[in-house]
Enzyme design. Sequence first.
Site, PDB file in Angstrom:
ATOM      1  N   VAL A  87     -23.289  66.741 -61.836  1.00 24.85           N
ATOM      2  CA  VAL A  87     -24.499  67.481 -62.231  1.00 24.85           C
ATOM      3  C   VAL A  87     -24.239  68.983 -62.263  1.00 24.85           C
ATOM      4  O   VAL A  87     -25.140  69.764 -62.540  1.00 24.85           O
ATOM      5  CB  VAL A  87     -25.670  67.125 -61.281  1.00 24.85           C
ATOM      6  CG1 VAL A  87     -26.084  65.660 -61.486  1.00 24.85           C
ATOM      7  CG2 VAL A  87     -25.327  67.381 -59.815  1.00 24.85           C
ATOM      8  N   ASP A  88     -22.967  69.362 -61.990  1.00 26.81           N
ATOM      9  CA  ASP A  88     -22.615  70.783 -62.113  1.00 26.81           C
ATOM     10  C   ASP A  88     -22.284  71.076 -63.578  1.00 26.81           C
ATOM     11  O   ASP A  88     -22.211  70.167 -64.400  1.00 26.81           O
ATOM     12  CB  ASP A  88     -21.409  71.117 -61.199  1.00 26.81           C
ATOM     13  CG  ASP A  88     -20.154  70.323 -61.569  1.00 26.81           C
ATOM     14  OD1 ASP A  88     -19.651  69.558 -60.716  1.00 26.81           O
ATOM     15  OD2 ASP A  88     -19.686  70.432 -62.724  1.00 26.81           O
ATOM     16  N   HIS A 103     -25.982  61.488 -65.173  1.00 29.60           N
ATOM     17  CA  HIS A 103     -26.808  61.561 -63.955  1.00 29.60           C
ATOM     18  C   HIS A 103     -27.643  62.831 -63.917  1.00 29.60           C
ATOM     19  O   HIS A 103     -28.142  63.199 -62.849  1.00 29.60           O
ATOM     20  CB  HIS A 103     -25.911  61.479 -62.710  1.00 29.60           C
ATOM     21  CG  HIS A 103     -25.319  60.109 -62.519  1.00 29.60           C
ATOM     22  ND1 HIS A 103     -24.311  59.860 -61.618  1.00 29.60           N
ATOM     23  CD2 HIS A 103     -25.570  58.918 -63.128  1.00 29.60           C
ATOM     24  CE1 HIS A 103     -23.990  58.566 -61.676  1.00 29.60           C
ATOM     25  NE2 HIS A 103     -24.731  57.984 -62.594  1.00 29.60           N
ATOM     26  N   CYS A 130     -45.501  72.799 -63.380  1.00 31.59           N
ATOM     27  CA  CYS A 130     -44.779  72.477 -64.620  1.00 31.59           C
ATOM     28  C   CYS A 130     -45.279  73.420 -65.716  1.00 31.59           C
ATOM     29  O   CYS A 130     -46.494  73.559 -65.909  1.00 31.59           O
ATOM     30  CB  CYS A 130     -45.073  71.018 -65.008  1.00 31.59           C
ATOM     31  SG  CYS A 130     -44.731  70.635 -66.739  1.00 31.59           S
ATOM     32  N   CYS A 133     -47.556  70.997 -68.210  1.00 30.81           N
ATOM     33  CA  CYS A 133     -48.889  70.473 -67.861  1.00 30.81           C
ATOM     34  C   CYS A 133     -49.543  71.248 -66.721  1.00 30.81           C
ATOM     35  O   CYS A 133     -50.705  71.003 -66.389  1.00 30.81           O
ATOM     36  CB  CYS A 133     -48.769  68.991 -67.479  1.00 30.81           C
ATOM     37  SG  CYS A 133     -47.921  68.708 -65.915  1.00 30.81           S
ATOM     38  N   GLY A 169     -11.422  61.084 -61.103  1.00 32.87           N
ATOM     39  CA  GLY A 169     -12.099  61.545 -59.893  1.00 32.87           C
ATOM     40  C   GLY A 169     -13.402  60.851 -59.598  1.00 32.87           C
ATOM     41  O   GLY A 169     -14.376  61.494 -59.191  1.00 32.87           O
ATOM     42  N   SER A 171     -15.080  57.269 -57.597  1.00 30.42           N
ATOM     43  CA  SER A 171     -14.738  56.184 -56.660  1.00 30.42           C
ATOM     44  C   SER A 171     -15.104  54.809 -57.209  1.00 30.42           C
ATOM     45  O   SER A 171     -14.787  53.794 -56.613  1.00 30.42           O
ATOM     46  CB  SER A 171     -15.467  56.404 -55.322  1.00 30.42           C
ATOM     47  OG  SER A 171     -16.877  56.338 -55.546  1.00 30.42           O
ATOM     48  N   LEU A 196      -7.088  60.758 -56.770  1.00 31.60           N
ATOM     49  CA  LEU A 196      -6.260  60.951 -55.559  1.00 31.60           C
ATOM     50  C   LEU A 196      -5.863  59.609 -54.953  1.00 31.60           C
ATOM     51  O   LEU A 196      -4.837  59.472 -54.320  1.00 31.60           O
ATOM     52  CB  LEU A 196      -7.081  61.714 -54.501  1.00 31.60           C
ATOM     53  CG  LEU A 196      -6.934  63.215 -54.378  1.00 31.60           C
ATOM     54  CD1 LEU A 196      -7.745  63.685 -53.185  1.00 31.60           C
ATOM     55  CD2 LEU A 196      -5.483  63.654 -54.265  1.00 31.60           C
TER      56      LEU A 196
HETATM   57  N1  APR Z   1      -8.500  65.036 -57.473  1.00 28.84           N
HETATM   58  C1  APR Z   1      -8.766  63.799 -57.991  1.00 28.84           C
HETATM   59  N2  APR Z   1      -9.631  62.929 -57.421  1.00 28.84           N
HETATM   60  C2  APR Z   1     -10.242  63.321 -56.290  1.00 28.84           C
HETATM   61  C3  APR Z   1     -10.015  64.585 -55.696  1.00 28.84           C
HETATM   62  C4  APR Z   1      -9.098  65.451 -56.344  1.00 28.84           C
HETATM   63  N3  APR Z   1      -8.815  66.658 -55.861  1.00 28.84           N
HETATM   64  N4  APR Z   1     -10.784  64.659 -54.561  1.00 28.84           N
HETATM   65  C5  APR Z   1     -11.458  63.491 -54.467  1.00 28.84           C
HETATM   66  N5  APR Z   1     -11.131  62.689 -55.494  1.00 28.84           N
HETATM   67  C6  APR Z   1     -11.653  61.359 -55.785  1.00 28.84           C
HETATM   68  C7  APR Z   1     -11.803  60.446 -54.593  1.00 28.84           C
HETATM   69  O1  APR Z   1     -10.594  59.719 -54.381  1.00 28.84           O
HETATM   70  C8  APR Z   1     -12.941  59.526 -55.051  1.00 28.84           C
HETATM   71  O2  APR Z   1     -12.423  58.426 -55.780  1.00 28.84           O
HETATM   72  O3  APR Z   1     -12.973  61.554 -56.286  1.00 28.84           O
HETATM   73  C9  APR Z   1     -13.761  60.410 -55.988  1.00 28.84           C
HETATM   74  C10 APR Z   1     -15.073  60.881 -55.384  1.00 28.84           C
HETATM   75  O4  APR Z   1     -15.871  59.743 -55.169  1.00 28.84           O
HETATM   76  P1  APR Z   1     -17.408  59.938 -54.838  1.00 28.84           P
HETATM   77  O5  APR Z   1     -17.570  60.956 -53.771  1.00 28.84           O
HETATM   78  O6  APR Z   1     -17.977  58.563 -54.650  1.00 28.84           O
HETATM   79  O7  APR Z   1     -18.010  60.582 -56.181  1.00 28.84           O
HETATM   80  P2  APR Z   1     -18.410  59.859 -57.528  1.00 28.84           P
HETATM   81  O8  APR Z   1     -17.508  58.701 -57.810  1.00 28.84           O
HETATM   82  O9  APR Z   1     -18.512  60.903 -58.561  1.00 28.84           O
HETATM   83  O10 APR Z   1     -19.884  59.308 -57.195  1.00 28.84           O
HETATM   84  C11 APR Z   1     -20.583  58.699 -58.264  1.00 28.84           C
HETATM   85  O11 APR Z   1     -22.528  58.499 -56.848  1.00 28.84           O
HETATM   86  O12 APR Z   1     -23.774  59.505 -55.247  1.00 28.84           O
HETATM   87  C12 APR Z   1     -23.747  59.174 -56.572  1.00 28.84           C
HETATM   88  O13 APR Z   1     -24.836  60.223 -58.381  1.00 28.84           O
HETATM   89  C13 APR Z   1     -23.806  60.404 -57.445  1.00 28.84           C
HETATM   90  O14 APR Z   1     -22.616  60.854 -59.498  1.00 28.84           O
HETATM   91  C14 APR Z   1     -22.465  60.406 -58.152  1.00 28.84           C
HETATM   92  C15 APR Z   1     -22.057  58.948 -58.105  1.00 28.84           C
END
Ligand code: APR
Length: 226
Positions: A87-88, A103, A130, A133, A169, A171, A196
């Site tokens: 969201v950045d 998102h 808002c 409205c 990046g 999970s 990572l």
């Molecule tokens: N380089 C590459 N990957 C990285 C790095 C890095 N420097 N640092 C962390 N990671 C990886 C981690 O290994 C992990 O797989 O980024 C991932 C971060 O996972 P989350 O914190 O679960 O973030 P994300 O997958 O974006 O979450 C998805 O969940 O909470 C909701 O809406 C929120 O958009 C978000 C969604």
Amino acid sequence: MRITVLTGAGISAESGIRTFRATDGLWEEHRIEDVATPEGFHRDPALVHRFYNLRRADAARAQPNAAHRALARLARHHQLTLITQNVDDLHERGGSPEVIHMHGSLLDALCAGCGHRWPASLVMRAPDPCPGCGKPLTRPDIVWFGEIPYHMERIWAAVEAAEIFAAIGTSGQVWPAAGLAQHARRAGARTVELNLAASAVAGDFAEHRTGPATEVVPAWVDALCG
Ligand code: APR
């Protein structure tokens, strides 16, 4: 070449923006049900605004990194659809011309009453009216748990049309984003995960490039752009 990329919090980690599920992640300090659900917002809008005001300030201080800039370069050489769960605005500030925020975005405000959307102020307060409205129902334009992600038709079309699908990046723990790789693979795309560590859906990818995004993403883009 038609390339579809999905990014998650990990691509912004080296810019100093916290991820969600790491040991020092955002969900270690805040309960999702309090700050990332419509019910939580209804229960305590001031708490939710404080949470997102802090994230908005963090994002404003952060700078795009080499991974964001590499994806902007990729868009100059290939037909790239860039989808982000983030969201950045680091992709935009890193030079990416078009970003699909599935998102939502910290930069937008949304009226929980009439659906009006407008540029968010750095500090949002619960009773802010808002502009559409006039009701005090201003909320962050973030897709919360239990809500439907934005732009899903465009996203499925880009996944099905992709010759290469990459996830960077993330999970792989939040759906439908976590299911995009499997869908791309079934549609015939080459799939690659840049992270990572192996994600929860690592088995959906044919190729893995393991390491920090600021190293593995530029190397991957160099291999595609020569
Ligand atoms: N380089 C590459 N990957 C990285 C790095 C890095 N420097 N640092 C962390 N990671 C990886 C981690 O290994 C992990 O797989 O980024 C991932 C971060 O996972 P989350 O914190 O679960 O973030 P994300 O997958 O974006 O979450 C998805 O969940 O909470 C909701 O809406 C929120 O958009 C978000 C969604």
